[in-house]
Design a protein around this motif. Structure first.
Motif: not given
Lengths: 287, 428
Positions: A237-239, A154-155, A131-133, A151
């Protein structure tokens, strides 16, 4: 009656019938049902038996279908390439560099440890890491490698393929390791005596003899990746979408006929892919 | 994912029906009182399913305590709820569903209407669910407003009636006004419009929910706020309007505006709490959940108004006899206040506010319903601190929030087209 049982044809049929019955009930019938439903018509709240090509027409008429099938093949191909390289290397190390059988077994079991938990858990545990963090970003930032969080970890397609490789590499290791263990060591000695170097032995002796294992691993990985939907959903992320997600979305929205049509097209695609793969190697000869 | 329920209930049901008819026969001969079955009501199990918002274990425990029978709960996501209500009528006794789902499942004939004369608190149910009017002067928002699908012609009626007919499709329990959730600490400036969801400033940090009937309404709010288009009726778009709306969002998706889409409540909480997303469609208790992790999160009131939804309890068409009586008993208990109070303290509104008030402290009622500053710490039903002294609820009082509702979650005439386009948007 006794005479009948002694007839070789009858006993033969009786012996295959349990397996045939199981396959008929659990394989042929469900698929036949899916084929039938794929021609039905659906409204929002009901499914009407019919025979029409609407579902297929919509499927082949939508540009999204082609993108999604392309995506599915892309995931399958990239995952296959990575799992093959990693799987082959691991199997090679286990089979030819580890001398004692005890250690081979011990290290092989070590490879299976991640499989003691469910694959959803193994997949989801990547999310806080990437993740971002997440751990990866904060570690790289503290090392000064990057100034701000990356970025695309993830996703993204990267995350999807990372999860696939992580989940399915073992399916490549096992069959390759198995065929490598059956290679007669004297063949390698003979090659060495004939003056071949390490690379030549690998290319001319080991790889050709390992082909059936590679092919079995390939079939595992390709079918698993092409049929997956949950990894793609969570890690992108469902994208992003592959065919499996298209089907699961349809089912969620009660569009069973449309889902069936997509499933049939996917099934045909996977069967053709495997058919092509089997052209390269006769795995039955090697089993 | 499809969930299949394997059940052995057939024999149980048959047994219960037997028990019920004996009890009713005994009742009519000796006492004639409807309460006679109270003896064997303890053996009844009511199976309820619905979304995570109101399927709470605390409710099941309280039912056992107050009414004596067992309530089995299954929490699913919105799409799975619709799917089960429409296709597996024998897998539930009570459906805890949203009003817009009514349009999809009612025609399937899997549910039976409820006699409002058997509902003790019927008169106290909020106007929104009966006449459609929040206050006598308010206008009705666009979309599938609850009262438009709230009444039918009789117990087995399948069409909707636009007035109080005495037969309710769902007994309303819960509703709320939804808006965007934001992370004020990461945004650092005021947010006042729906259009901010597509503001390039939040590129890669926005999210929208992947449930078509709800998501399309959020999208419509954004499109109107951007000034791209004004819908004659957001709740019933034409094909061209659907193409336009999803076109704008597909472009934004391709430009990397969204970090992820979410489908279940907990996904939205994780996205927000981890800082992956700073602005997204959200539900009230998700805000509560983020806050209780100590992360600042605001349910931002926006100038254009709210998107609203309502939910209620419906009864399976298969229910009869003792179990049907138990279901009525349960629904009457549901409206009697304890659950309402519980839901109100999570940030929802109870459909029968009057009875819920009795189960809340004056401070809680003031904070959640009247929009007053908290006198002390406001705790969630599970005991987490949600607000301290002096804090005011986002959006203020009930009438300010529900009075600013401009649309309801919807099922449109072109729903099937919309669903296919939605699928393409997700896959694009």
């Amino acid at each position: 009656m006794k005479k009948l049982l002694e007839n070789r044809n009858v006993t033969g049929w009786l012996m295959v019938s349990p397996l045939a019955a199981v396959l008929l009930v659990f394989l042929v019938m469900p698929i036949a049902l899916i084929v039938i439903v794929s021609f039905w018509r659906a409204t929002e709240f009901s499914i009407i038996p019919a025979f029409e090509w609407d579902n297929y027409a919509f499927l082949f008429g939508s540009p999204v279908t082609y993108t999604v099938f392309f995506n599915t093949f892309k995931y399958a191909f990239i995952t296959w390439a990575f799992t093959l390289i990693i799987g082959f290397t691991v199997a090679y190390y286990l089979a030819f560099h580890i001398r004692s059988l005890t250690w081979q077994v011990a290290l092989f079991l070590l490879c299976t440890i991640p499989f003691w938990t469910s694959n959803i858990i193994r997949m989801i545990s990547w999310i806080p890491f990437l993740g971002r963090n997440g751990i990866a970003n904060s570690t790289m930032m503290s090392w000064g490698v990057i100034d701000e969080p990356v970025e695309w970890l993830l996703f993204s397609d990267f995350a999807v393929i990372l999860a696939f490789v992580h989940l399915y590499t073992l399916f490549m290791v096992v069959p390759i390791f198995n065929t490598m263990m059956r290679i007669d060591k004297s063949l390698i000695e003979a090659a060495r005596d004939a003056g071949a170097n390490g690379a030549q032995i690998l290319w001319n002796v080991i790889i050709p003899l390992t082909k059936p294992g590679i092919m079995i691993g390939t079939i595992f990985v390709v079918t698993l990746v092409m049929g997956d939907f949950i990894t793609v959903r969570f890690m992108s992320g469902s994208q992003s979408a592959n065919v499996g997600r298209l089907i699961s979305n349809d089912i969620a929205l009660l569009q069973y006929p449309s889902a069936s049509a997509t499933a049939i097209v996917l099934l045909a695609t996977v069967l053709i892919t495997i058919g092509i793969l089997l052209r390269f190697v006769d795995i039955r000869k090697e089993l | 994912m499809t969930k299949f329920t394997s059940r052995t209930g057939l024999s149980r049901r048959a047994l219960l029906k037997g028990a019920a008819s004996t009890a009713i026969a005994a009742g009519s001969t000796t006492l004639g009182a409807p309460m006679l079955w109270a003896q064997n009501i303890k053996d009844v199990t009511i199976r309820q399913f619905g979304t995570g918002v109101s399927n709470l274990n605390d409710v099941a425990n309280k039912v056992k305590e107050d009414l004596g029978f067992t309530l089995e709960m299954t929490a699913l996501d919105t799409d799975s709820v619709t799917q089960r209500a429409a296709t597996q009528p024998n897998s539930f006794d009570i459906a805890d569903i949203e009003y817009f789902i009514c349009k999809k499942v009612w025609a399937a004939g899997n549910m039976q209407a409820m006699d409002t004369s058997k509902i003790a608190n019927y008169d106290k149910i909020a106007g929104t669910f009966r006449s459609g009017l929040l206050t006598p002067t308010s206008t009705i928002a666009q979309g599938t407003a609850p009262h438009t699908v709230g009444f039918t012609s009789g117990q087995n009626g399948t069409e909707f009636i636009q007035e109080e007919s005495g037969w309710m499709t769902l007994i309303p329990t819960i509703y709320n006004a939804d808006t965007l959730g934001i992370r004020p600490d990461l945004i650092g400036r005021p947010i006042n419009n729906w259009s901010e969801l597509l503001n390039p400033e939040f590129k890669g940090k926005a999210s929208i929910l992947d449930i078509s009937s709800i998501g399309i309404m959020d999208m419509a709010m954004v499109v109107e706020s951007m000034g791209e288009y004004t819908y004659p009726d957001k709740g019933n778009m034409t094909k061209e309007e659907i193409d336009l709306t999803l076109g704008i969002f597909t472009e934004a998706k391709k430009n990397g505006q969204f970090r992820a889409f979410w489908k279940s409540f907990d996904e939205s909480v994780n996205l927000m709490a981890s800082g992956e997303v700073v602005i997204q469609s959200m539900w009230s208790p998700a805000i509560t959940a983020v806050k209780s992790q100590g992360v600042p999160c605001v349910y931002q009131p926006l100038e254009e108004g709210y998107r609203s939804w309502g939910g209620g309890l419906g009864i399976s068409a298969a229910l009869s006899g003792l179990e049907l009586e138990a279901a009525y008993e349960y629904i009457n208990w549901y409206l009697s206040g304890w659950v309402g109070g519980y839901l109100m303290r999570q940030g929802y509104y109870s459909a029968v506010p009057e009875t819920s008030k009795k189960f809340m402290t004056a401070d809680e009622w003031g904070f959640w319903y009247e929009g007053k500053a908290a006198q002390g710490d406001i705790l969630s039903p599970t005991g987490d601190k949600l607000a301290g002294t002096g804090e005011v609820r986002d959006g203020g009082a009930f009438l300010d929030r529900m009075g600013s509702v401009v649309c309801w979650n919807s099922v449109m005439d072109e729903n099937q087209y919309m669903v296919r386009k939605w699928n393409e948007f997700i896959a694009a």
